[in-house]
Design a protein around this motif. Structure first.
Motif, PDB file in Angstrom:
ATOM      1  N   ILE A   1      13.209  68.527  39.062  1.00 27.48           N
ATOM      2  CA  ILE A   1      13.866  68.178  40.963  1.00 27.48           C
ATOM      3  C   ILE A   1      13.266  69.578  41.866  1.00 27.48           C
ATOM      4  O   ILE A   1      13.905  70.951  41.054  1.00 27.48           O
ATOM      5  CB  ILE A   1      14.879  68.379  41.207  1.00 27.48           C
ATOM      6  CG1 ILE A   1      15.457  66.806  39.719  1.00 27.48           C
ATOM      7  CG2 ILE A   1      16.608  67.752  41.749  1.00 27.48           C
ATOM      8  CD1 ILE A   1      16.715  66.173  39.347  1.00 27.48           C
ATOM      9  N   SER A   2      13.138  70.108  42.868  1.00 27.69           N
ATOM     10  CA  SER A   2      13.459  71.649  43.393  1.00 27.69           C
ATOM     11  C   SER A   2      13.343  70.925  44.635  1.00 27.69           C
ATOM     12  O   SER A   2      13.760  69.970  45.284  1.00 27.69           O
ATOM     13  CB  SER A   2      11.918  72.018  43.383  1.00 27.69           C
ATOM     14  OG  SER A   2      11.039  71.082  44.474  1.00 27.69           O
ATOM     15  N   GLY A   3      14.098  72.010  44.945  1.00 31.52           N
ATOM     16  CA  GLY A   3      14.628  72.051  47.035  1.00 31.52           C
ATOM     17  C   GLY A   3      14.691  73.791  47.352  1.00 31.52           C
ATOM     18  O   GLY A   3      15.077  74.423  46.666  1.00 31.52           O
ATOM     19  N   LYS A   4      14.990  73.995  49.101  1.00 29.69           N
ATOM     20  CA  LYS A   4      14.934  75.529  49.634  1.00 29.69           C
ATOM     21  C   LYS A   4      16.490  75.674  48.916  1.00 29.69           C
ATOM     22  O   LYS A   4      17.480  74.760  48.848  1.00 29.69           O
ATOM     23  CB  LYS A   4      15.087  75.331  50.696  1.00 29.69           C
ATOM     24  CG  LYS A   4      14.605  76.671  51.794  1.00 29.69           C
ATOM     25  CD  LYS A   4      14.576  76.401  52.670  1.00 29.69           C
ATOM     26  CE  LYS A   4      14.547  74.374  53.327  1.00 29.69           C
ATOM     27  NZ  LYS A   4      14.180  74.582  54.342  1.00 29.69           N
ATOM     28  N   PRO A   5      16.774  76.842  48.622  1.00 33.68           N
ATOM     29  CA  PRO A   5      17.951  77.139  48.166  1.00 33.68           C
ATOM     30  C   PRO A   5      19.299  78.009  49.613  1.00 33.68           C
ATOM     31  O   PRO A   5      18.811  77.761  50.561  1.00 33.68           O
ATOM     32  CB  PRO A   5      18.112  78.349  47.402  1.00 33.68           C
ATOM     33  CG  PRO A   5      16.046  78.323  46.917  1.00 33.68           C
ATOM     34  CD  PRO A   5      15.897  77.769  47.912  1.00 33.68           C
ATOM     35  N   ILE A   6      20.155  76.497  48.821  1.00 32.82           N
ATOM     36  CA  ILE A   6      21.137  77.108  50.511  1.00 32.82           C
ATOM     37  C   ILE A   6      21.557  78.626  49.862  1.00 32.82           C
ATOM     38  O   ILE A   6      22.991  78.595  50.925  1.00 32.82           O
ATOM     39  CB  ILE A   6      21.969  75.651  50.177  1.00 32.82           C
ATOM     40  CG1 ILE A   6      22.666  75.250  48.993  1.00 32.82           C
ATOM     41  CG2 ILE A   6      21.209  74.742  50.792  1.00 32.82           C
ATOM     42  CD1 ILE A   6      23.842  73.982  48.629  1.00 32.82           C
ATOM     43  N   LYS A   7      22.099  79.178  49.159  1.00 33.90           N
ATOM     44  CA  LYS A   7      22.261  80.423  49.018  1.00 33.90           C
ATOM     45  C   LYS A   7      23.898  80.268  48.236  1.00 33.90           C
ATOM     46  O   LYS A   7      24.924  80.984  49.293  1.00 33.90           O
ATOM     47  CB  LYS A   7      22.084  81.526  49.511  1.00 33.90           C
ATOM     48  CG  LYS A   7      20.153  81.741  49.612  1.00 33.90           C
ATOM     49  CD  LYS A   7      19.878  82.429  50.328  1.00 33.90           C
ATOM     50  CE  LYS A   7      18.460  83.197  50.625  1.00 33.90           C
ATOM     51  NZ  LYS A   7      17.488  82.483  50.033  1.00 33.90           N
ATOM     52  N   GLU A   8      24.244  78.995  47.970  1.00 33.38           N
ATOM     53  CA  GLU A   8      25.856  79.217  48.044  1.00 33.38           C
ATOM     54  C   GLU A   8      25.973  79.412  46.261  1.00 33.38           C
ATOM     55  O   GLU A   8      25.102  79.177  45.230  1.00 33.38           O
ATOM     56  CB  GLU A   8      26.249  77.739  47.952  1.00 33.38           C
ATOM     57  CG  GLU A   8      26.660  77.563  49.407  1.00 33.38           C
ATOM     58  CD  GLU A   8      27.669  78.165  50.494  1.00 33.38           C
ATOM     59  OE1 GLU A   8      28.084  78.391  50.095  1.00 33.38           O
ATOM     60  OE2 GLU A   8      27.519  78.622  51.866  1.00 33.38           O
ATOM     61  N   PRO A   9      27.054  79.659  45.294  1.00 30.74           N
ATOM     62  CA  PRO A   9      27.407  79.504  44.247  1.00 30.74           C
ATOM     63  C   PRO A   9      27.804  77.930  43.663  1.00 30.74           C
ATOM     64  O   PRO A   9      27.603  77.092  44.343  1.00 30.74           O
ATOM     65  CB  PRO A   9      28.597  79.954  44.016  1.00 30.74           C
ATOM     66  CG  PRO A   9      29.756  80.100  45.702  1.00 30.74           C
ATOM     67  CD  PRO A   9      28.094  80.226  46.437  1.00 30.74           C
ATOM     68  N   VAL A  10      26.871  78.634  42.804  1.00 30.41           N
ATOM     69  CA  VAL A  10      26.455  76.698  41.860  1.00 30.41           C
ATOM     70  C   VAL A  10      27.918  77.221  40.875  1.00 30.41           C
ATOM     71  O   VAL A  10      27.454  77.717  39.530  1.00 30.41           O
ATOM     72  CB  VAL A  10      25.658  76.342  41.467  1.00 30.41           C
ATOM     73  CG1 VAL A  10      25.487  75.285  40.335  1.00 30.41           C
ATOM     74  CG2 VAL A  10      24.548  76.549  42.583  1.00 30.41           C
ATOM     75  N   ALA A  11      29.296  76.022  40.704  1.00 31.54           N
ATOM     76  CA  ALA A  11      29.938  75.578  39.411  1.00 31.54           C
ATOM     77  C   ALA A  11      29.081  74.703  38.402  1.00 31.54           C
ATOM     78  O   ALA A  11      28.986  73.948  38.515  1.00 31.54           O
ATOM     79  CB  ALA A  11      31.034  75.569  39.785  1.00 31.54           C
TER      80      ALA A  11
END
Length: 148
Positions: free
Chosen positions: A132-142
């Motif tokens: 799985i890959s994708g462009k980062p959305i620069k949001e925190p991940v829990a």
């Protein structure tokens, strides 16, 4: 921000290709060898592949520089680094590759450094994993881990 969307993706709509070395790839999102998955028009330009590698084989796949890339092992065991030695890598800043024993096995995610290609190999055991890959959305991940 945008309104959420739902996509109904049935098993029959997911193409599967077979590569020359026996590797099989179900393409949910993205494109391999001109075959495109049914999920399209997503803002983060994701790729979602279900990859099955037979024993003593490899899977090499280009990835987009700057995208977050990880693999999640569903079944079997494989090596997600060229030298088959995860301890040979130094990580600075945020951890993008989990350092552990060389072979990854069931229910373990593998995070990749930024680059242009993923290489996964097997020895005596076949391997099935999600790539799985994708462009980062620069949001925190829990992160949440389910222990059974």
């Amino acid at each position: 921000m945008m309104d959420p969307r739902y996509r109904d993706v049935g098993k029959a709509t997911i193409p599967e290709i077979a590569l020359d070395n026996g590797v099989k790839v179900k393409i949910i999102c993205g494109k391999i060898n001109g075959v495109e998955g049914p999920v399209k028009d997503i803002v983060i330009d994701p790729e979602y592949l279900d990859v099955s590698i037979p024993a003593n084989a490899f899977f090499s796949h280009p990835v987009k520089a700057g995208h977050t890339v990880f693999a999640y092992v569903i079944d079997g065991e494989g090596y997600f680094d060229k030298g088959k030695d995860s301890y040979a890598y130094e990580v600075e800043g945020s951890i993008t590759l989990i350092l552990r024993e060389s072979a990854w096995s069931v229910r373990e995610p593998c995070y990749f450094h930024d680059g242009d290609q993923v290489l996964v190999t097997t020895k005596d055991t076949p391997l099935r994993f999600l790539l799985i890959s994708g462009k980062p959305i620069k949001e925190p991940v829990a992160w949440y881990v389910l222990l059974s």
